[in-house]
Design an enzyme around this catalytic site. Structure first.
Site, PDB file in Angstrom:
ATOM      1  N   CYS A 117       0.754  -1.335  -0.001  1.00  0.00           N
ATOM      2  CA  CYS A 117       0.028   0.038   0.032  1.00  0.00           C
ATOM      3  C   CYS A 117       0.977   1.434   0.035  1.00  0.00           C
ATOM      4  CB  CYS A 117      -0.833  -0.093   1.245  1.00  0.00           C
ATOM      5  SG  CYS A 117      -1.940  -1.165   1.143  1.00  0.00           S
TER       6      CYS A 117
ATOM      7  N   GLU B 263       0.226   4.068   1.912  1.00  0.00           N
ATOM      8  CA  GLU B 263       0.691   4.414   3.101  1.00  0.00           C
ATOM      9  C   GLU B 263       1.862   3.890   3.700  1.00  0.00           C
ATOM     10  OE1 GLU B 263      -4.096   4.288   2.093  1.00  0.00           O
ATOM     11  OE2 GLU B 263      -2.345   3.174   1.828  1.00  0.00           O
TER      12      GLU B 263
ATOM     13  N   CYS C 169      -6.755   1.040   3.894  1.00  0.00           N
ATOM     14  CA  CYS C 169      -7.247  -0.054   4.102  1.00  0.00           C
ATOM     15  C   CYS C 169      -7.178  -0.701   5.706  1.00  0.00           C
ATOM     16  CB  CYS C 169      -6.867  -1.272   3.178  1.00  0.00           C
ATOM     17  SG  CYS C 169      -5.070  -1.605   3.693  1.00  0.00           S
TER      18      CYS C 169
ATOM     19  N   CYS D 197      -3.444  -1.170   6.843  1.00  0.00           N
ATOM     20  CA  CYS D 197      -2.910   0.337   6.759  1.00  0.00           C
ATOM     21  C   CYS D 197      -3.475   0.905   8.094  1.00  0.00           C
ATOM     22  CB  CYS D 197      -2.954   1.237   5.820  1.00  0.00           C
ATOM     23  SG  CYS D 197      -2.096   0.764   4.195  1.00  0.00           S
TER      24      CYS D 197
END
Length: 144
Positions: free
Chosen positions: A59, A61, A103, A106
């Protein structure tokens, strides 16, 4: 719930993530960008790494947090705010880049590495900041 006001300097995060995803968007590879700011004002960005084997994807992030940690962010210079943006696929009706929520994985990571951060989200009332604890209230805890 600890909803926090949006600050003027948060627009710089949105601009940084927008610039990154506009420059690097590629179907099936990169569709999310994230930008974070540390207390000292440093901005770090991350790009989603989509893979053919989904479990290997990373991801945006996580990439941004990793960049910040590698540069020395942490207790002395904690992560203060983060935002994630999604670029639409060519087949979608909506053509605008939009702010999206992190998500679940994260959210867990942000609780570990940026528990006091402000996570910027688009809501019906406009741009709003939430704490990672608001986004993941019942975090997994190790019993030692």
């Amino acid at each position: 719930m600890n909803v926090q006001p949006v600050r003027p300097e948060d627009q710089a995060l949105i601009d940084a993530a927008t610039a990154l995803i506009k420059a690097r968007y590629k179907v099936g590879r990169h569709h999310i960008a994230a930008a974070l700011r540390t207390r000292s004002g440093r901005i770090f960005t991350g790009l989603h790494l989509d893979t053919y084997v989904g479990r290997a994807s990373v991801c945006a992030e996580a990439v941004a947090v990793g960049q910040a940690m590698a540069a020395g962010a942490g207790e002395e210079d904690p992560i203060e705010a983060i935002v994630s943006l999604r670029h639409p696929r060519p087949t979608e009706k909506h053509r605008e880049i939009q702010i999206v929520a992190p998500c679940g994985i994260c959210r867990e990571m942000l609780r570990d590495f940026a528990p006091e951060a402000r996570v910027l989200l688009a809501t019906e009332g406009g741009l709003t900041a939430y704490s990672p604890a608001d986004l993941l209230p019942l975090k997994y805890q190790r019993v030692e």
